[in-house]
Scaffold this active site. Structure first.
Site, PDB file in Angstrom:
ATOM      1  N   GLY A  44      -1.270  -3.799   9.341  1.00  0.00           N
ATOM      2  CA  GLY A  44      -0.350  -4.914   9.155  1.00  0.00           C
ATOM      3  C   GLY A  44      -0.526  -6.058  10.138  1.00  0.00           C
ATOM      4  O   GLY A  44       0.099  -7.107   9.987  1.00  0.00           O
ATOM      5  N   GLU A  67      -3.478   1.932  12.895  1.00  0.00           N
ATOM      6  CA  GLU A  67      -4.412   2.098  11.756  1.00  0.00           C
ATOM      7  C   GLU A  67      -4.815   0.717  11.261  1.00  0.00           C
ATOM      8  O   GLU A  67      -4.709   0.416  10.084  1.00  0.00           O
ATOM      9  CB  GLU A  67      -3.728   2.829  10.596  1.00  0.00           C
ATOM     10  CG  GLU A  67      -3.244   4.231  10.880  1.00  0.00           C
ATOM     11  CD  GLU A  67      -2.418   4.805   9.725  1.00  0.00           C
ATOM     12  OE1 GLU A  67      -1.854   4.042   8.916  1.00  0.00           O
ATOM     13  OE2 GLU A  67      -2.340   6.039   9.651  1.00  0.00           O
ATOM     14  N   GLY A 115      -6.869  -2.254   9.902  1.00  0.00           N
ATOM     15  CA  GLY A 115      -8.079  -2.500   9.130  1.00  0.00           C
ATOM     16  C   GLY A 115      -8.456  -3.968   9.254  1.00  0.00           C
ATOM     17  O   GLY A 115      -9.473  -4.335   9.827  1.00  0.00           O
ATOM     18  N   ARG A 116      -7.564  -4.807   8.730  1.00  0.00           N
ATOM     19  CA  ARG A 116      -7.819  -6.249   8.693  1.00  0.00           C
ATOM     20  C   ARG A 116      -8.150  -6.821  10.081  1.00  0.00           C
ATOM     21  O   ARG A 116      -9.103  -7.579  10.239  1.00  0.00           O
ATOM     22  CB  ARG A 116      -6.570  -6.957   8.147  1.00  0.00           C
ATOM     23  CG  ARG A 116      -6.803  -8.369   7.661  1.00  0.00           C
ATOM     24  CD  ARG A 116      -5.492  -9.026   7.261  1.00  0.00           C
ATOM     25  NE  ARG A 116      -4.683  -8.221   6.392  1.00  0.00           N
ATOM     26  CZ  ARG A 116      -4.763  -8.221   5.055  1.00  0.00           C
ATOM     27  NH1 ARG A 116      -5.618  -9.019   4.458  1.00  0.00           N
ATOM     28  NH2 ARG A 116      -3.981  -7.446   4.329  1.00  0.00           N
ATOM     29  N   ARG A 130      -9.423 -11.139  -3.455  1.00  0.00           N
ATOM     30  CA  ARG A 130      -8.144 -11.565  -2.859  1.00  0.00           C
ATOM     31  C   ARG A 130      -7.624 -12.904  -3.390  1.00  0.00           C
ATOM     32  O   ARG A 130      -6.433 -13.013  -3.695  1.00  0.00           O
ATOM     33  CB  ARG A 130      -8.221 -11.560  -1.332  1.00  0.00           C
ATOM     34  CG  ARG A 130      -8.478 -10.145  -0.754  1.00  0.00           C
ATOM     35  CD  ARG A 130      -8.413 -10.097   0.769  1.00  0.00           C
ATOM     36  NE  ARG A 130      -7.044 -10.219   1.249  1.00  0.00           N
ATOM     37  CZ  ARG A 130      -6.502 -11.314   1.715  1.00  0.00           C
ATOM     38  NH1 ARG A 130      -7.210 -12.419   1.813  1.00  0.00           N
ATOM     39  NH2 ARG A 130      -5.256 -11.334   2.094  1.00  0.00           N
ATOM     40  N   TYR A 166      -4.162 -12.230  -5.219  1.00  0.00           N
ATOM     41  CA  TYR A 166      -2.953 -12.598  -4.464  1.00  0.00           C
ATOM     42  C   TYR A 166      -2.808 -14.108  -4.291  1.00  0.00           C
ATOM     43  O   TYR A 166      -1.911 -14.554  -3.570  1.00  0.00           O
ATOM     44  CB  TYR A 166      -2.990 -12.019  -3.043  1.00  0.00           C
ATOM     45  CG  TYR A 166      -3.337 -10.567  -2.894  1.00  0.00           C
ATOM     46  CD1 TYR A 166      -2.519  -9.565  -3.432  1.00  0.00           C
ATOM     47  CD2 TYR A 166      -4.466 -10.178  -2.181  1.00  0.00           C
ATOM     48  CE1 TYR A 166      -2.837  -8.230  -3.250  1.00  0.00           C
ATOM     49  CE2 TYR A 166      -4.787  -8.838  -1.993  1.00  0.00           C
ATOM     50  CZ  TYR A 166      -3.966  -7.871  -2.537  1.00  0.00           C
ATOM     51  OH  TYR A 166      -4.269  -6.559  -2.350  1.00  0.00           O
ATOM     52  N   CYS A 174     -15.518 -14.495 -16.902  1.00  0.00           N
ATOM     53  CA  CYS A 174     -14.823 -15.136 -18.014  1.00  0.00           C
ATOM     54  C   CYS A 174     -13.313 -14.955 -17.840  1.00  0.00           C
ATOM     55  O   CYS A 174     -12.645 -14.295 -18.635  1.00  0.00           O
ATOM     56  CB  CYS A 174     -15.296 -14.539 -19.331  1.00  0.00           C
ATOM     57  SG  CYS A 174     -17.068 -14.681 -19.503  1.00  0.00           S
ATOM     58  N   GLU A 175     -12.828 -15.507 -16.764  1.00  0.00           N
ATOM     59  CA  GLU A 175     -11.431 -15.377 -16.323  1.00  0.00           C
ATOM     60  C   GLU A 175     -11.151 -16.619 -15.509  1.00  0.00           C
ATOM     61  O   GLU A 175     -11.869 -16.863 -14.528  1.00  0.00           O
ATOM     62  CB  GLU A 175     -11.317 -14.205 -15.339  1.00  0.00           C
ATOM     63  CG  GLU A 175     -11.038 -12.884 -15.939  1.00  0.00           C
ATOM     64  CD  GLU A 175      -9.629 -12.443 -15.642  1.00  0.00           C
ATOM     65  OE1 GLU A 175      -8.696 -13.275 -15.774  1.00  0.00           O
ATOM     66  OE2 GLU A 175      -9.455 -11.283 -15.296  1.00  0.00           O
TER      67      GLU A 175
HETATM   68  C1  PLP Z   1      -3.788  -0.598   4.180  1.00  0.00           C
HETATM   69  C2  PLP Z   1      -3.338   0.340   5.224  1.00  0.00           C
HETATM   70  C3  PLP Z   1      -3.701   0.157   6.562  1.00  0.00           C
HETATM   71  C4  PLP Z   1      -4.488  -1.032   7.040  1.00  0.00           C
HETATM   72  O1  PLP Z   1      -3.805  -2.206   6.853  1.00  0.00           O
HETATM   73  P1  PLP Z   1      -4.366  -3.587   7.429  1.00  0.00           P
HETATM   74  O2  PLP Z   1      -3.403  -4.588   6.925  1.00  0.00           O
HETATM   75  O3  PLP Z   1      -5.740  -3.747   6.885  1.00  0.00           O
HETATM   76  O4  PLP Z   1      -4.377  -3.472   8.904  1.00  0.00           O
HETATM   77  C5  PLP Z   1      -3.322   1.108   7.472  1.00  0.00           C
HETATM   78  N1  PLP Z   1      -2.622   2.203   7.101  1.00  0.00           N
HETATM   79  C6  PLP Z   1      -2.265   2.422   5.831  1.00  0.00           C
HETATM   80  C7  PLP Z   1      -1.507   3.648   5.495  1.00  0.00           C
HETATM   81  C8  PLP Z   1      -2.599   1.501   4.858  1.00  0.00           C
HETATM   82  O5  PLP Z   1      -2.231   1.714   3.591  1.00  0.00           O
END
Ligand code: PLP
Length: 438
Positions: free
Chosen positions: A230, A272, A274-275, A310, A314, A347-348
């Protein structure tokens, strides 16, 4: 102004070696950021970042993050297989799934991953399909209602399918305790792509206070609090990047004000992300193949939403830098004088990387950099219109490049048709084509 991590001349040379489109990753940037994350939380001896594999399931990048002590946050059996193959073991794997299939729980248990239960009903389901409850477990919390930060960022946990209610969480801790669990974790993800230094500290305080009550009232020993993902990145050029050092300090303050006085100063903080770990260190490199002038001015590129969904999914903003082409000027610093929709060939009509975007004048043959595709970019790719997903190239710290995933081929695309004779006929036709180009 957002600048690409490659120069125009560098990119022209790279694009001579790898046909466009491809995702290009910045090893130096990714390493520096991983180190900054570790430094920001070094006050917490147990700190662990579990890289959210779904954001970018590329083995080379996951291993690179592993060098900094990152583990893997997996949500499916295939992601677990990936983590296992790369040598991640036991507590280095967090299994944060939802609506979880039996076989996923079985594999997670076999690998000794930390099971992060999304729902109270999963506890008995797990026992039935995977075996006894492991000694280390975690539960995911959903406070319901809305979640709002001071800067107006808001999300809607009450409408989110994830996690347990507070009442269920207390019951789940008791159940798990009675079933032999000895170490407990608490997890929540309440907002996405938060471009503010407040999110983690606010979430941490909420979870720390809850952890204190859970430990007091259930007797379960809470050993970690997982702040999940997040943490956002500045997709737009006018956004201020998060300061991970300030975020780490904000979490520390909540820790010292809530957990330490409660005698819980040994709790490990986990994440956790990711982004934040990967997003800015990737870009989609694509070439302009057509210009079209009707009621609007269109720039047609060789990438599609299949390479980056994306914007289509979104309406997400991804910054675009026009780089130019071999023998031509460096356009990366030119002022925006034109307005274009930048489109792929699906084609969208939502296959647009940008709408009404102000850019310098674009010519056929120009290379474009679409920024911030390192997370939830290639990973969210798909194959609509029979489009094949792009390759991934790593720009090494020394300026050399390495292909870390090849582009898909028609053979890959048709491979699953082998169930019927007609399908095998298609595969044979496609192999013939493959042979012709080889
Ligand atoms: C998607 C997700 C993340 C990573 O979210 P980011 O926004 O990419 O940091 C971490 N934990 C869980 C359970 C997720 O579903």
């Amino acid at each position: 102004m957002k600048r690409p991590f490659v120069s125009k001349d560098q990119l022209v040379r790279i694009a001579e070696r790898y046909p466009t489109p491809f995702h290009l990753y910045d090893e130096a940037g990714m390493r520096a950021n991983a180190q900054a994350v570790m430094d920001a939380f070094s006050w917490n001896p147990g700190f662990k970042e579990y890289f959210a594999v779904k954001a970018n399931p590329n083995p080379t990048l996951i291993s690179l993050l592993g060098e900094y002590g990152c583990g893997c946050d997996c949500s499916s059996a295939t992601e677990l297989m990936l983590a296992d193959a790369l040598g991640f073991r036991g507590r280095d794997i967090m299994f944060s799934s939802n609506d979880t299939p039996a076989e996923d729980f079985r594999l997670a248990r076999e690998l000794g991953a930390v099971i992060n239960f999304d729902d109270i009903s999963h506890i008995e389901f797990f026992e039935e399909v995977a075996g006894p409850i492991p000694p280390v477990v975690s539960c995911r919390f959903n406070p319901g209602g809305t979640f709002q930060l001071a800067n107006g960022i808001m999300d809607n946990p009450g409408d989110s399918k994830f996690g347990m209610t507070e009442g269920q969480l207390f019951d789940a801790f008791r159940m798990l305790r009675d079933k032999g669990a000895r170490e407990f974790g608490l997890h929540a993800l309440l907002a996405s792509n938060t471009v503010t230094d407040d999110y983690y500290p606010v979430l941490a305080r909420l979870l720390f206070e809850l952890a204190v009550r859970l430990e007091r009232e259930t007797g379960a020993h809470v050993t970690f609090v997982n702040l999940s993902g997040g943490v956002g990145i500045p997709y737009r050029p006018d956004e201020r990047p998060n300061d991970i050092r300030a975020i780490g300090e904000g979490v520390r303050k909540a820790y010292e004000e809530v957990l330490v006085p409660a005698g819980m100063g040994d709790v490990a903080v986990c994440a956790e992300m990711g982004r934040f770990m990967a997003g800015p260190y990737g870009c989609l490199v694509t070439r302009v193949v057509h210009e079209k002038h009707i009621y609007k001015d269109y720039v047609g590129v060789d990438a599609t939403a299949c390479d980056l969904i994306r914007p289509a999914m979104y309406g997400a903003y991804h910054h675009i830098t026009v780089m130019g082409q071999a023998g031509g000027p460096d356009k990366s610093e030119l002022p925006a004088t034109h307005v274009y929709d930048v489109t792929g060939n699906l084609c969208e009509n939502n296959d647009k990387f940008a709408r009404d975007r102000e850019l310098p004048e674009v010519e056929v043959g120009d290379l474009l950099v679409i920024h911030d595709t390192g997370a939830h970019g290639r990973a969210m790719g798909y194959n609509y219109n029979g489009r094949l997903r792009a390759a991934e190239v790593l720009l090494r710290e020394d300026g050399s490049t390495e292909l870390i995933r090849r582009a898909e081929t028609p053979v890959d695309y048709f491979a699953t048709l082998d169930a019927t004779p007609l399908g095998r006929q298609v595969i044979a036709r496609c192999n013939r084509e493959d042979g012709r180009h080889a």
